[in-house]
Every structure is written in C-alpha cells, then in structure tokens.
Design a protein around this motif. Structure first.
Motif, PDB file in Angstrom:
ATOM      1  N   GLY A  69       0.824  -1.206   0.000  1.00  0.00           N
ATOM      2  CA  GLY A  69       0.000   0.000   0.000  1.00  0.00           C
ATOM      3  C   GLY A  69       0.854   1.250   0.000  1.00  0.00           C
ATOM      4  O   GLY A  69       1.915   1.292   0.639  1.00  0.00           O
ATOM      5  N   THR A  70       0.394   2.256  -0.723  1.00  0.00           N
ATOM      6  CA  THR A  70       1.137   3.522  -0.798  1.00  0.00           C
ATOM      7  C   THR A  70       0.517   4.602   0.081  1.00  0.00           C
ATOM      8  O   THR A  70       1.005   5.725   0.113  1.00  0.00           O
ATOM      9  CB  THR A  70       1.192   4.025  -2.251  1.00  0.00           C
ATOM     10  OG1 THR A  70      -0.143   4.256  -2.726  1.00  0.00           O
ATOM     11  CG2 THR A  70       1.878   3.010  -3.149  1.00  0.00           C
ATOM     12  N   TYR A  71      -0.570   4.272   0.774  1.00  0.00           N
ATOM     13  CA  TYR A  71      -1.212   5.226   1.682  1.00  0.00           C
ATOM     14  C   TYR A  71      -0.789   4.897   3.107  1.00  0.00           C
ATOM     15  O   TYR A  71      -0.894   3.743   3.548  1.00  0.00           O
ATOM     16  CB  TYR A  71      -2.737   5.156   1.558  1.00  0.00           C
ATOM     17  CG  TYR A  71      -3.249   5.538   0.196  1.00  0.00           C
ATOM     18  CD1 TYR A  71      -3.556   6.867  -0.104  1.00  0.00           C
ATOM     19  CD2 TYR A  71      -3.416   4.595  -0.793  1.00  0.00           C
ATOM     20  CE1 TYR A  71      -4.021   7.226  -1.347  1.00  0.00           C
ATOM     21  CE2 TYR A  71      -3.876   4.944  -2.055  1.00  0.00           C
ATOM     22  CZ  TYR A  71      -4.183   6.262  -2.328  1.00  0.00           C
ATOM     23  OH  TYR A  71      -4.635   6.617  -3.561  1.00  0.00           O
ATOM     24  N   GLU A  72      -0.338   5.914   3.824  1.00  0.00           N
ATOM     25  CA  GLU A  72       0.242   5.678   5.148  1.00  0.00           C
ATOM     26  C   GLU A  72      -0.662   6.228   6.255  1.00  0.00           C
ATOM     27  O   GLU A  72      -1.265   7.288   6.122  1.00  0.00           O
ATOM     28  CB  GLU A  72       1.611   6.352   5.253  1.00  0.00           C
ATOM     29  CG  GLU A  72       2.629   5.838   4.244  1.00  0.00           C
ATOM     30  CD  GLU A  72       3.945   6.586   4.338  1.00  0.00           C
ATOM     31  OE1 GLU A  72       4.983   5.935   4.195  1.00  0.00           O
ATOM     32  OE2 GLU A  72       3.928   7.801   4.567  1.00  0.00           O
ATOM     33  N   ALA A  73      -0.720   5.460   7.321  1.00  0.00           N
ATOM     34  CA  ALA A  73      -1.356   5.929   8.553  1.00  0.00           C
ATOM     35  C   ALA A  73      -0.510   5.417   9.708  1.00  0.00           C
ATOM     36  O   ALA A  73       0.164   4.378   9.593  1.00  0.00           O
ATOM     37  CB  ALA A  73      -2.788   5.425   8.660  1.00  0.00           C
ATOM     38  N   TYR A  74      -0.520   6.145  10.790  1.00  0.00           N
ATOM     39  CA  TYR A  74       0.310   5.787  11.942  1.00  0.00           C
ATOM     40  C   TYR A  74      -0.577   5.568  13.156  1.00  0.00           C
ATOM     41  O   TYR A  74      -1.304   6.470  13.577  1.00  0.00           O
ATOM     42  CB  TYR A  74       1.328   6.897  12.227  1.00  0.00           C
ATOM     43  CG  TYR A  74       2.187   7.245  11.042  1.00  0.00           C
ATOM     44  CD1 TYR A  74       3.109   6.327  10.540  1.00  0.00           C
ATOM     45  CD2 TYR A  74       2.075   8.484  10.411  1.00  0.00           C
ATOM     46  CE1 TYR A  74       3.901   6.631   9.445  1.00  0.00           C
ATOM     47  CE2 TYR A  74       2.862   8.794   9.313  1.00  0.00           C
ATOM     48  CZ  TYR A  74       3.765   7.872   8.831  1.00  0.00           C
ATOM     49  OH  TYR A  74       4.534   8.175   7.742  1.00  0.00           O
ATOM     50  N   LEU A  75      -0.512   4.350  13.680  1.00  0.00           N
ATOM     51  CA  LEU A  75      -1.240   4.026  14.904  1.00  0.00           C
ATOM     52  C   LEU A  75      -0.246   4.095  16.059  1.00  0.00           C
ATOM     53  O   LEU A  75       0.668   3.273  16.157  1.00  0.00           O
ATOM     54  CB  LEU A  75      -1.857   2.637  14.813  1.00  0.00           C
ATOM     55  CG  LEU A  75      -2.558   2.132  16.068  1.00  0.00           C
ATOM     56  CD1 LEU A  75      -3.711   3.066  16.475  1.00  0.00           C
ATOM     57  CD2 LEU A  75      -3.083   0.711  15.874  1.00  0.00           C
ATOM     58  N   VAL A  76      -0.427   5.084  16.915  1.00  0.00           N
ATOM     59  CA  VAL A  76       0.500   5.303  18.020  1.00  0.00           C
ATOM     60  C   VAL A  76      -0.114   4.736  19.296  1.00  0.00           C
ATOM     61  O   VAL A  76      -1.213   5.131  19.705  1.00  0.00           O
ATOM     62  CB  VAL A  76       0.808   6.805  18.205  1.00  0.00           C
ATOM     63  CG1 VAL A  76       1.738   7.020  19.391  1.00  0.00           C
ATOM     64  CG2 VAL A  76       1.442   7.362  16.933  1.00  0.00           C
ATOM     65  N   LEU A  77       0.601   3.798  19.905  1.00  0.00           N
ATOM     66  CA  LEU A  77       0.187   3.208  21.190  1.00  0.00           C
ATOM     67  C   LEU A  77       1.063   3.799  22.280  1.00  0.00           C
ATOM     68  O   LEU A  77       2.285   3.857  22.144  1.00  0.00           O
ATOM     69  CB  LEU A  77       0.339   1.686  21.150  1.00  0.00           C
ATOM     70  CG  LEU A  77      -0.459   0.956  20.068  1.00  0.00           C
ATOM     71  CD1 LEU A  77      -0.157  -0.539  20.104  1.00  0.00           C
ATOM     72  CD2 LEU A  77      -1.951   1.195  20.224  1.00  0.00           C
ATOM     73  N   GLU A  78       0.413   4.216  23.344  1.00  0.00           N
ATOM     74  CA  GLU A  78       1.144   4.878  24.428  1.00  0.00           C
ATOM     75  C   GLU A  78       0.711   4.300  25.762  1.00  0.00           C
ATOM     76  O   GLU A  78      -0.476   4.085  26.017  1.00  0.00           O
ATOM     77  CB  GLU A  78       0.864   6.381  24.402  1.00  0.00           C
ATOM     78  CG  GLU A  78       1.576   7.165  25.485  1.00  0.00           C
ATOM     79  CD  GLU A  78       1.273   8.656  25.424  1.00  0.00           C
ATOM     80  OE1 GLU A  78       1.852   9.404  26.233  1.00  0.00           O
ATOM     81  OE2 GLU A  78       0.456   9.067  24.570  1.00  0.00           O
ATOM     82  N   GLY A  79       1.716   4.029  26.618  1.00  0.00           N
ATOM     83  CA  GLY A  79       1.422   3.564  27.960  1.00  0.00           C
ATOM     84  C   GLY A  79       1.429   4.711  28.953  1.00  0.00           C
ATOM     85  O   GLY A  79       1.964   5.781  28.679  1.00  0.00           O
ATOM     86  N   ASP A  80       0.822   4.497  30.107  1.00  0.00           N
ATOM     87  CA  ASP A  80       0.790   5.535  31.137  1.00  0.00           C
ATOM     88  C   ASP A  80       2.176   5.717  31.740  1.00  0.00           C
ATOM     89  O   ASP A  80       2.884   4.747  32.027  1.00  0.00           O
ATOM     90  CB  ASP A  80      -0.187   5.163  32.249  1.00  0.00           C
ATOM     91  CG  ASP A  80      -1.622   5.174  31.765  1.00  0.00           C
ATOM     92  OD1 ASP A  80      -1.915   5.951  30.833  1.00  0.00           O
ATOM     93  OD2 ASP A  80      -2.434   4.397  32.292  1.00  0.00           O
TER      94      ASP A  80
END
Length: 864
Positions: free
Chosen positions: A464-475
């Motif tokens: 795929g040439t379409y980008e998305a960023y899923l950011v996971l963050e802990g406390d």
C-alpha cells in the motif's frame, strides 16, 4: 420607477461616472492579486490547533517521520522481474539522484536523505553465528551479474520489514520511498524524477510510477491553477456564444461578461489583499461566482430584448425593466449570498473563507449589475440597437412556441404534473438513502491521469502507498519509592520460592531495604539493586546461580514496566493486532517494533525460522533492540518506538486512500482492542495524512449539512418576508427542494461519492435553484394584479418571463460544459452540477410551480 429608483436613475443619468468608478475599483483591487500566496495543502482544512492535527505533527516529530513520495519501478516481462542488472542500475542511479534534490528557491525544502528507503539505503539483517547478527547494505552498488541481482532479491525477500514494502512479493516491483521536508516540495520532486527517468535509454521494459498523497495533493494544487486559467475563459467564451445566439447583438452581450469579470477580479483582490492565502477552496471562487454574476444580467437583457421592440425608447425600456426586476434580483442575490455565507458555520477555515468571499462577490455582482448594465445600455448608440427584438421576419422562435405549449399543459394537466413530481421525490429519497460519504485526493484526477495509473499499479504490487500511523502509548510511571520497593519484593517473592530459598530470599530482602534507605529516588534505588544483584550473580555458585539470575530478571522487569514496549506480552499484543489488520481488505502491510524484534531474534539464533518470534524476557527483547542499533541506520528504530520505550508506532500501509477504507481500519483496531484487552493500559491514537483526510471530510460533511439547514431556514424566512405570505414562501421553496432532492438522489443512484466538491456545491444549489422561483412568483403576482385571472396570467407568464428563465438555464448549463473536458474531476463535478442545478430548477419552476399555483389558485389569490 419605484424599486431602487435612486441607484438606477444615477446609473442611467451618469453612465460614464459609473464606468470610470468601476474601472478604478477593478484596477485598485486587481493590483492586490500580485500579492498572492498559494496554499495547496489539504491539511489546512483543519485549524492549526485542531487536536488531531496537533497530534499528527507531534507524532511526526517524536518518531522523526516525514511525508513521502513513492517512486515505483515495475517490470512484468523480464524473467527476474525488477531484479535484473539494467533495472537495478537505474534504481541505484535514481536513488543517488533523489538524495540531491532540493528546491532552488527554498533551501528548507529538500529530500531527507538519512531516511530515504531504497535498496542502496537499507540494511539486510543476517545471522553471524550464535548470538550475533550482521548488518549489510542491501545493495551498496548495483550488481554486475545475474547472481548478484538475485542475491539482492533473496535478501530483501527474507526480511519481513522490506517484503511487501520495499519489494513486491512477486518480485516484479521495487519501491523507492523518498521522504521530503515539506509537502509543498512533492510536485517539484515528481517533475525532477520524471526528467531523470526520461534520460534513461529506451528499450527497457521498466515502468516508472510516482504516487503518494503528498504528490497527489501538491500536483492537484499546481494543475488546478493551470486549469482555472484555461477553464474559466473557455466557460466565458461559451456563455458569450450562447448569448449571441439569443440576442444577436455583440455590443449588448458584452455587459454581462464585464460584470462577471469585474466581480471575479475585485473579489479575488479583496481576498488576497486581506491577507488570505489562495487555497484549493478559494481558488475555485471564479468558477462559482461567474454563473451567479451572469444570471441577473441575462434576466435584464432578456426583458430589455423583448420590450425594446415595442417602445423603441431605451431609457423608458430600461427604467421599466429595472423597476420590475430590482426586487427579484435583490432577493435572489441575498439568498445566494446567504447560502454561501452560511459556510462560515463550518469548522474548516478554508471553507469559511471561501463561503464568505463568494457571498461578498455575489453582492458585488448584484451592485455592478444594477449600476453598470443600465449605464452600459445608455452608452450604446441607438443605431446599434436597431433591429433588436425577439420576433424576426414575422416568425416566432422555436423556444416561444414550446413555452406557450408548456403554459397550456401546466394549466390543463396540473394534477398529472404534481403526481409525477411526487413520484420523482420518492425516487430521490431512495437515492439519497444510498449516498456514501467518501473522498480521496488521488481520485480528484481522472482515471487516465499518470497519478491515478501509478496508484492502481503500485497498490497492486505493494502492501500500500497510503500511510497511517497508529500510536500506542502507555501511562507514565508515577509510583513512589515505597511503591517500587513493594513491587520489587512482590515480584521476586513466591510461596514456593520463599520456602525453597529462604536464606537467599532473606539476603535479597535485606539488600532491598538497604538500597531503599540510601536511595536518592526510585531510579537510584532500582539501579542500586540491579548493581548489587549483578555482583552476587557474578560470584554465585552453581546451586544459587539460577536464583540470582531469576531475581535479576524480575527486578529488570520492574524497572522496565514503564517501558512497555520492551515487554514481550505487549509486543505479542502488537503483533496480534497487526495480524488482525492484515485480514482486512484494505491493509496490505504494517511494520512495528515487534517485527523488528522478531527478525533480529531469529538471526541471533542463526536464522532458525522457529525463532522468528518475540522472545520470552525483557532482557532478550532489549538485546534484540541493542543489536539492531549496530546497524548502519540505528536511528531507524526511533521511527517505530520512542527512546523511553513508552510509545510505539505501527506503520500501517493501505491499498486505498478512500476515507471509508481508513474509517474501516479505525473501526477494526477499536473492535480488536475492545474484544482483546491489552496486557497493560494502552491509549491508541491515529496520525498520518490518510487519517487526517477522514477527520476534515467528516467535519466538512456535517458542517455543510449544518450550514445548509440553517441557510434553508433563512431563505424560507426571506421568501415569506418578500411575498408577505408563508404560503407563497413555501411555494418558492418547492423548486429548491425538488432540485436538491433529485440531484442528491441521482448521486446516490449512480454511486457517486459524496466528496468535497459535492459537499461545497450544495451551497451553489441553494443560491441558483431559488433564483428562478423568485422571478417567476414575483412576476406572477404582478401579472395577476393586472389581469385579475390566473388563466390569463399564465399565458402571459409563458411569454417573456419564461423565455428569460429558459435563456438563463441554457446559457449557464451549456456555458460551463467546457469544464467537463478538464483533467481534474472536481471541475467535471462543477460542470455537471451547474448543468443539473440549472436544468432541474428550471424545469421545477416552469412545470411544478404553475401546476401548484393552478391547484392552489383559490388560496393564493384571495382578493383581486
């Protein structure tokens, strides 16, 4: 004269003064256009302080991410695909060329060389013996033999981080991902790459494709301005030809074109002079403004054309024409302006600017029409008006004959017409229920455009040439020293352990208490305990070694529990989430720190396929991460994880940039995280251009709906005030309602997405669709007062008033057909919409309105 008498009389008595003032105003405001600053970034559809945009920019900064131009090389005929000597030589040459690209006028716009992803700029990860890995450039130099080329292929295919991203799984395509410092640089990069590609010798079967959202958005901005310079004059030329066919006097029909041109120049000058940038939205103001600016002038010319042959007195004729049309023209302009001004209610800054300045332009066009058109007519010599008239040679025109027939039909068959209109509305409601809200900037180009072709080809071969960023963050950790001490003791204590190693456990407990008493803080406490445990481990005998090793691992686990993305269970959760995403139809590939850890761990065990997994302990994960940092590009790790290991970025590649597909991905992640609770508290947020598009699209759709409903109510109130009757006000809204319902019903039936151009055009519908109804009803009431009979009035209505409406329908609908030939889909959409609005609202006005008036005659005309 009654309506607007002072303004019109001034125009008639001082035509040269009016003209001089208009020219001076046009020159002054037109000069401001030279100060133009262009903004083609759809990201600016969102305010700078919009939370999702703030997070997107923060994500790019934290993970050192950049917008990317994707250059794909495809070879489907060579037995080895792209992994042949000639193709790889071109790939190497393009890579080196891309590294040196920068904008000649802005040194801050350049290719971010360190993050360029190409065969010559990425590492392979290979085993170098048990417990060791080796990092080599995938293609340091272009290979000179077939074996060397195939080795590049095999090395890339063996790396899951590269397979499906850098190279296609079928070996037929290879990608170069070119990060740029600014999206405004994307079009320049594309043009330079195309020039370089042209320099290669012919005869190769290689295909070169350039795509990516930054390329699509920046290229659209460039081509849009070119198209504006072509389409607007062509549309004006078509309008000029049509008006000449109707009125046969070139000198007479120049006036509407002057009004349109001056309105556009002054409006754009005001927009730029007040400090606004020329955005994708505001650049379309001329196309929206021209038909509205011309409409009133065509009404004036049409009635003047039909009346002058009777009076042969231009002053008397223009006074009578302006007296009858002043109020309808004022209200049509006010309703059109209200429709566009309502866009100020949307939460999208460029749309607000667009709506407000179109509204200003509409009222300016009305003022120019009222002042300049009569002045212009007064400056025409009587000789040039000779022969002006609707009937020539004693023969009636085809249009006149058809309109008279239509008048009789709407009177005698009004019930049938009302029934058919009701059925049409049922059809429209069904169609509207099928509308899908969706947009994709790449689809703003036609199917045959190079960017659309590149999009199809590369998304067929790659993940795929379409980008998305899923950011996971802990406390972030907020525990006190006492809490940490208790946690350490709990971690190393177990019922069996205490009984079996009571003496050793007592030593550890004492060590922990001493470390806590002398510690300056939680971090100092943990480091002290780890240091002392390491000393005991080094001096331990065989019987106690396992106890001290396990205890050290457990304390390390406590130390790293804030560093969530060193924890094996958390990394396995990420891997499971990625596997779940791949099962969807739109996600072709994703990369995360879990993939990197698994690959390095595999090579630490001499490439054993069974060791391609997340290791079982935090130290083992840490070892994999440290090993990767011995690569040529250790900073690549920070694209996937922050140095404090509290945030991780999953790079999601989509095969489609459609908003509905990105929304599906978001739902998929939400459903997975709800059904599968994470082993630690995680917060998920999205970034990336593909995700930003769904946010501003959603805001635009609901903002447009809100502004449309509010302006619909405002227009109804204005109609009630104008006609001093709620019933007449409702009647005036019928053509508008039918037009909007049918247009959006047809959109749903044919499967056209409700995208940005369609959403914005709803405001144009509101303004133009009610124009004819106002003129028709105002004239109906005038004629009825004179004739005292609807049967007589309808016959008169389908003479000059109906001809004026018909001429306007034809002039605007046909006049903007040049937009259909434009290579940009939004221009095609505007052309189709304008034709549809004019046609449907014209038909609704001349079929449905007289039929309803016939049915409601007794209630509408209570007194004669």
């Amino acid at each position: 004269m009654k309506s607007g008498s002072k303004m019109v009389m001034f125009s008639i008595n001082s035509p040269r003064t009016v003209t001089i003032v208009m020219v001076a105003l046009t020159v002054a405001l037109g000069a401001l256009i030279s100060m133009v600053q262009v903004d083609t970034d759809p990201e600016n559809m969102l305010a700078e302080n919009e939370p999702v945009r703030v997070f997107h920019n923060l994500t790019k900064k934290e993970f050192s991410l950049h917008d990317v131009v994707v250059l794909g090389i495809v070879n489907e005929t060579h037995p080895d695909g792209v992994f042949n000597i000639e193709t790889l030589s071109h790939v190497h040459e393009l890579t080196e060329f891309a590294k040196g690209l920068h904008h000649p006028d802005n040194p801050e716009w350049h290719v971010v060389t360190r993050d360029l992803m190409a065969p010559g700029n990425v590492d392979t990860i290979e085993q170098a013996g048990l417990g060791q890995v080796r990092f080599e450039w995938l293609m340091k130099e272009p290979p000179g033999t077939r074996d060397g080329a195939l080795k590049v292929r095999d090395s890339a295919m063996n790396n899951p981080l590269l397979r499906g991203t850098l190279v296609s799984e079928d070996g037929k395509a290879l990608g170069i991902y070119i990060p740029i410092s600014s999206k405004d640089f994307a079009w320049h990069v594309r043009e330079k790459l195309l020039e370089k590609i042209e320099s290669f010798n012919g005869g190769s079967d290689d295909q070169y494709h350039i795509t990516g959202l930054p390329v699509a958005e920046d290229t659209f901005g460039v081509e849009m301005f070119i198209q504006m310079a072509v389409s607007a004059p062509l549309a004006m030329m078509a309008i000029f030809i049509l008006m000449f066919i109707f009125f046969r006097k070139i000198g007479l029909i120049i006036a509407p074109l002057i009004v349109a041109m001056v309105s556009v120049i002054c409006t754009m000058g005001l927009l730029i002079g007040t400090g606004n940038t020329l955005h994708i939205m505001s650049s379309m103001i001329p196309i929206f403004l021209m038909p509205i600016a011309v409409v009133d002038s065509v009404h004036i010319l049409s009635e003047f054309f039909d009346t002058y042959r009777k009076t042969k007195d231009r002053r008397k004729t223009i006074e009578g024409v302006m007296d009858e049309l002043f109020v309808p023209m004022l209200y049509t302009s006010l309703t059109s302006a209200a429709g566009f001004a309502s866009l100020a209610l949307t939460p999208i800054p460029p749309v607000r600017v667009f709506g407000l300045f179109v509204a200003v332009g509409i009222m300016l066009a009305w003022l120019l029409t009222i002042l300049f058109v009569p002045a212009y007519i007064m400056m025409i010599s009587e000789k040039r008006l000779e022969g002006l008239g609707e009937i020539s040679g004693g023969k009636e025109t085809f249009l006149t004959r058809r309109l008279r027939w239509l008048g009789s039909v709407t009177y005698s068959r009004h019930k049938l017409i009302i029934a058919l209109a009701s059925l049409a509305l049922v059809f429209a409601v069904y169609g509207m229920s099928r509308i899908e809200i969706n947009d994709n900037p790449v689809k703003w180009f036609k199917e045959t455009h190079a960017i659309r072709v590149a999009d199809r080809v590369l998304n067929k071969h790659f993940g795929g040439t379409y980008e998305a960023y899923l950011v996971l963050e802990g406390d972030a950790g907020t525990e006190s020293l006492s809490d940490i001490k208790s946690a350490v003791i709990r971690e190393i204590a177990s019922e069996d352990g205490e009984k079996e190693n009571a003496v050793l456990f007592h030593q550890v407990s004492k060590m922990i208490e001493e470390a806590a008493d002398g510690a300056a803080g939680t971090e100092d406490f943990i480091e002290t305990v780890i240091h002392r445990l390491s000393e005991r481990l080094d001096s331990a005998d065989d019987e106690s070694y396992d106890f001290w090793a396990d205890t050290l691992d457990q304390v390390e686990a406590v130390k790293n529990r804030d560093q969530l993305f060193k924890r094996p269970d958390v990394l396995r959760y990420i891997a499971a989430l990625q596997d779940h995403l791949i099962q969807s139809d739109v996600v072709g590939k994703s990369n995360s720190v879990a993939d990197l850890v698994k690959k390095v761990h595999q090579e630490l065990f001499e490439g054993d396929a069974g060791q391609y997994r997340v290791p079982d302990t935090v130290p083992a994960v840490a070892q994999s991460l440290i090993s990767f940092q011995n690569s040529h590009k250790p900073d690549d790790l920070w694209h996937l994880i922050t140095p404090d290991h509290r945030k991780a970025n999953i790079w999601v590649q989509l095969k489609s940039g459609d908003n509905k597909d990105m929304e599906q991905v978001v739902r998929t992640v939400n459903d997975f995280m709800q059904m599968n609770p994470a082993p630690a508290a995680l917060k998920a947020q999205w970034g990336g251009l593909t995700y930003l598009n769904i946010v501003w699209q959603d805001k635009m759709v609901w903002g447009m709906l809100k502004s449309f409903l509010s302006s619909f109510v405002v227009v109804f109130i204005m109609m009630t005030v104008l006609f001093r009757s709620p019933l007449w006000g409702i009647l005036a809204m019928v053509p508008l309602t039918v037009t909007i319902a049918l247009i959006y019903g047809i959109i749903g039936i044919v499967g056209k997405d409700y995208d940005m151009p369609v959403a914005v055009l709803s405001s144009l519908t509101l303004g133009l669709a009610i124009d004819f109804a106002i003129h028709f009803i105002e004239r109906v009431r005038m004629v009825y007062r004179r004739t005292g009979s609807w049967e007589k009035a309808i016959a008169e209505m389908f003479e000059e008033p109906a001809r004026a409406i018909s001429r306007n329908v034809i002039v605007i609908a046909v006049g903007f057909t040049p937009l259909l030939a434009a290579p940009l889909v939004p221009y095609n959409t505007v052309g189709v919409f304008l034709a549809s609005i004019m046609a449907i609202s014209g038909i609704a006005t001349m079929f449905i309105l007289p039929s309803l008036i016939t049915a409601l005659e007794g209630r509408l005309f209570r007194t004669k």
